[in-house]
Design a protein around this motif. Sequence first.
Motif, mmCIF file in Angstrom:
data_model
loop_
_atom_site.group_PDB
_atom_site.id
_atom_site.type_symbol
_atom_site.label_atom_id
_atom_site.label_comp_id
_atom_site.label_asym_id
_atom_site.label_seq_id
_atom_site.Cartn_x
_atom_site.Cartn_y
_atom_site.Cartn_z
ATOM 1 N N GLY A 1 12.284 -0.705 7.774
ATOM 2 C CA GLY A 1 12.383 0.044 8.967
ATOM 3 C C GLY A 1 12.314 1.551 9.095
ATOM 4 N N GLY A 2 11.666 1.983 7.953
ATOM 5 C CA GLY A 2 12.057 3.125 7.178
ATOM 6 C C GLY A 2 10.829 3.331 6.833
ATOM 7 N N ASN A 3 9.914 2.641 6.535
ATOM 8 C CA ASN A 3 8.974 3.112 5.726
ATOM 9 C C ASN A 3 8.068 3.419 6.659
ATOM 10 O OD1 ASN A 3 9.524 0.845 4.110
ATOM 11 N ND2 ASN A 3 7.660 -0.510 4.540
ATOM 12 N N ALA A 4 7.915 3.926 7.681
ATOM 13 C CA ALA A 4 6.386 5.159 8.709
ATOM 14 C C ALA A 4 7.348 6.163 8.330
ATOM 15 C CB ALA A 4 6.689 4.093 9.891
ATOM 16 N N ALA A 5 8.703 6.548 8.540
ATOM 17 C CA ALA A 5 9.080 7.751 8.488
ATOM 18 C C ALA A 5 9.271 8.690 7.485
ATOM 19 C CB ALA A 5 10.483 7.956 9.104
ATOM 20 N N ILE A 6 8.966 7.349 6.339
ATOM 21 C CA ILE A 6 9.332 7.878 4.464
ATOM 22 C C ILE A 6 8.414 8.394 3.947
ATOM 23 C CG2 ILE A 6 9.694 7.219 2.277
ATOM 24 C CD1 ILE A 6 12.076 5.629 3.674
ATOM 25 N N ARG A 7 6.788 7.832 4.389
ATOM 26 C CA ARG A 7 5.333 7.692 4.515
ATOM 27 C C ARG A 7 4.858 8.965 4.891
ATOM 28 N NH1 ARG A 7 0.911 4.427 2.855
ATOM 29 N NH2 ARG A 7 -0.576 5.490 4.256
ATOM 30 N N LYS A 8 5.135 9.114 6.418
ATOM 31 C CA LYS A 8 4.848 9.886 6.796
ATOM 32 C C LYS A 8 6.073 11.115 6.002
ATOM 33 C CE LYS A 8 5.370 12.869 11.797
ATOM 34 N NZ LYS A 8 5.808 12.676 12.505
ATOM 35 N N LYS A 9 6.478 11.760 6.304
ATOM 36 C CA LYS A 9 7.316 13.222 5.003
ATOM 37 C C LYS A 9 6.873 13.420 4.086
ATOM 38 C CE LYS A 9 11.773 15.320 4.305
ATOM 39 N NZ LYS A 9 13.638 14.947 4.860
ATOM 40 N N TYR A 10 6.649 12.078 3.003
ATOM 41 C CA TYR A 10 6.210 12.067 1.758
ATOM 42 C C TYR A 10 5.189 11.903 1.060
ATOM 43 C CZ TYR A 10 11.687 12.901 0.645
ATOM 44 O OH TYR A 10 13.069 13.780 1.128
ATOM 45 N N GLY A 11 4.340 11.768 2.185
ATOM 46 C CA GLY A 11 2.597 10.594 1.673
ATOM 47 C C GLY A 11 2.478 10.117 0.274
ATOM 48 N N CYS A 12 3.792 9.886 -0.116
ATOM 49 C CA CYS A 12 4.316 8.383 -0.631
ATOM 50 C C CYS A 12 3.173 7.590 -0.928
ATOM 51 C CB CYS A 12 5.516 7.999 -0.810
ATOM 52 S SG CYS A 12 6.292 7.202 0.565
ATOM 53 N N ARG A 13 2.637 6.363 -1.613
ATOM 54 C CA ARG A 13 2.361 5.391 -1.593
ATOM 55 C C ARG A 13 2.831 4.410 -1.523
ATOM 56 N NH1 ARG A 13 0.491 2.953 -7.859
ATOM 57 N NH2 ARG A 13 -0.933 1.458 -7.087
ATOM 58 N N THR A 14 2.499 3.171 -0.569
ATOM 59 C CA THR A 14 3.603 2.132 -0.005
ATOM 60 C C THR A 14 3.030 0.965 -0.511
ATOM 61 O OG1 THR A 14 3.738 3.945 1.955
ATOM 62 C CG2 THR A 14 5.219 1.441 1.944
ATOM 63 N N SER A 15 3.746 0.051 -0.580
ATOM 64 C CA SER A 15 3.141 -1.105 -1.508
ATOM 65 C C SER A 15 4.047 -2.393 -1.566
ATOM 66 C CB SER A 15 3.402 -1.040 -3.503
ATOM 67 O OG SER A 15 2.473 0.178 -3.566
ATOM 68 N N ILE A 16 3.832 -3.229 -0.730
ATOM 69 C CA ILE A 16 4.427 -4.452 -0.500
ATOM 70 C C ILE A 16 4.252 -5.576 -0.581
ATOM 71 C CG2 ILE A 16 5.012 -2.893 1.430
ATOM 72 C CD1 ILE A 16 2.441 -5.320 2.825
ATOM 73 N N PRO A 17 5.223 -6.944 -0.923
ATOM 74 C CA PRO A 17 4.866 -8.267 -1.920
ATOM 75 C C PRO A 17 3.882 -8.608 -0.941
ATOM 76 C CG PRO A 17 6.864 -8.033 -1.091
ATOM 77 C CD PRO A 17 6.411 -6.739 -0.756
ATOM 78 N N GLU A 18 2.490 -9.186 -1.957
ATOM 79 C CA GLU A 18 1.454 -9.582 -1.192
ATOM 80 C C GLU A 18 1.414 -10.972 0.045
ATOM 81 O OE1 GLU A 18 -0.878 -11.200 -4.163
ATOM 82 O OE2 GLU A 18 0.063 -12.913 -4.386
ATOM 83 N N GLY A 19 2.390 -11.271 0.222
ATOM 84 C CA GLY A 19 2.411 -12.376 0.937
ATOM 85 C C GLY A 19 3.054 -11.668 2.648
ATOM 86 N N GLU A 20 2.903 -11.107 2.498
ATOM 87 C CA GLU A 20 3.914 -9.759 3.633
ATOM 88 C C GLU A 20 2.635 -8.846 4.355
ATOM 89 O OE1 GLU A 20 6.828 -10.985 4.719
ATOM 90 O OE2 GLU A 20 8.465 -10.119 3.253
ATOM 91 N N ALA A 21 1.215 -8.723 3.588
ATOM 92 C CA ALA A 21 0.372 -8.574 4.124
ATOM 93 C C ALA A 21 -0.096 -8.598 4.646
ATOM 94 C CB ALA A 21 -0.679 -8.005 2.723
ATOM 95 N N PRO A 22 -0.607 -9.779 5.099
ATOM 96 C CA PRO A 22 -0.802 -10.424 6.692
ATOM 97 C C PRO A 22 0.273 -10.626 7.579
ATOM 98 C CG PRO A 22 -1.318 -11.785 4.181
ATOM 99 C CD PRO A 22 -0.086 -11.110 4.604
#
Length: 304
Positions: free
Chosen positions: A69-90
């Motif tokens: 739930g915080g992925n979007a805000a953390i990515r926006k603040k830190y510009g960090c690379r974001t990685s998820i389990p491959e099955g979740e991608a679709p």
Amino acid sequence: MKLPPSVQVIERGWLSANNILLHAQDGATLVDSGYGSHVPQTLALIEHALQGKELARLVNTHCHSDHMGGNAAIRKKYGCRTSIPEGEAPLIDRWDEQALILAIADQRAERFRYDDTFGDGAALRMGEFDWQVTAAPGHDTHAVMFYSPELGALISGDALWENGFGAVFPQLFGHDTALRETRQTLEGIAGLGAKTVIPGHGRPFANVDSALERAFWRLESYEGDITRLARHCVKVALSFALLEKRSMPLADLPGYVGRVPILSDINRRYLGMTDVDFAEWLAGDLERAGALRRENGMLYASGS
């Protein structure tokens, strides 16, 4: 139980999953980002923990609302690379709110972008250690765990807690499949020989064999009586909703349990109560467990 200073566990209360920071000279990796309504607190906790250092990467054990739930805000603040389990991608690509258990459970998360994926058997350098990616289906069919042989430590997400594991919603993937996958995951954890588990909820613990024994006992009770699992899942779902809302008029509860798909569907398939009886049973059982209280015609969240 001791973890090295570079492994920092920020233990959260419900609704958010724990945040795990793995520090290194070239930047930290964060495992899981908490629930959307907790974003301001999550950002403050991470900023304090980083002490001005870089957050280089964000990874998720799985993509349920309390973990991403915080992925979007953390990515926006830190510009960090974001990685998820491959099955979740679709599911993230099409923002599948049923498979992600969002709207169907009256939960929310801000849509986010990811940079790459990882799968079972991959090796990730996170912080100062190498971590093996291990599939952990059951609670989420696409979930993973991270195991460091050097540390003997397992980041388990919701696959194993000190006193159980994350709810396995029986109607989403078929209860036989979900329970079979849960058993396979627990057996896989037992085979790792981990000395320490860092769970998605609750404190890190070293009594891994005892935790597994309790988890297998709980699983066996669900395998023997699917209605027991159904009752557990609806109590989890309503407790989560009340913890976010903080209160709800008692008179509104029958309409709520009849309107929220994950509650109404489990009731229809496995419990067979009227909405009024279902609401009264839920409120009574959660009240006895200390998870809510009734006062002046209102329901208030009072536990976890």
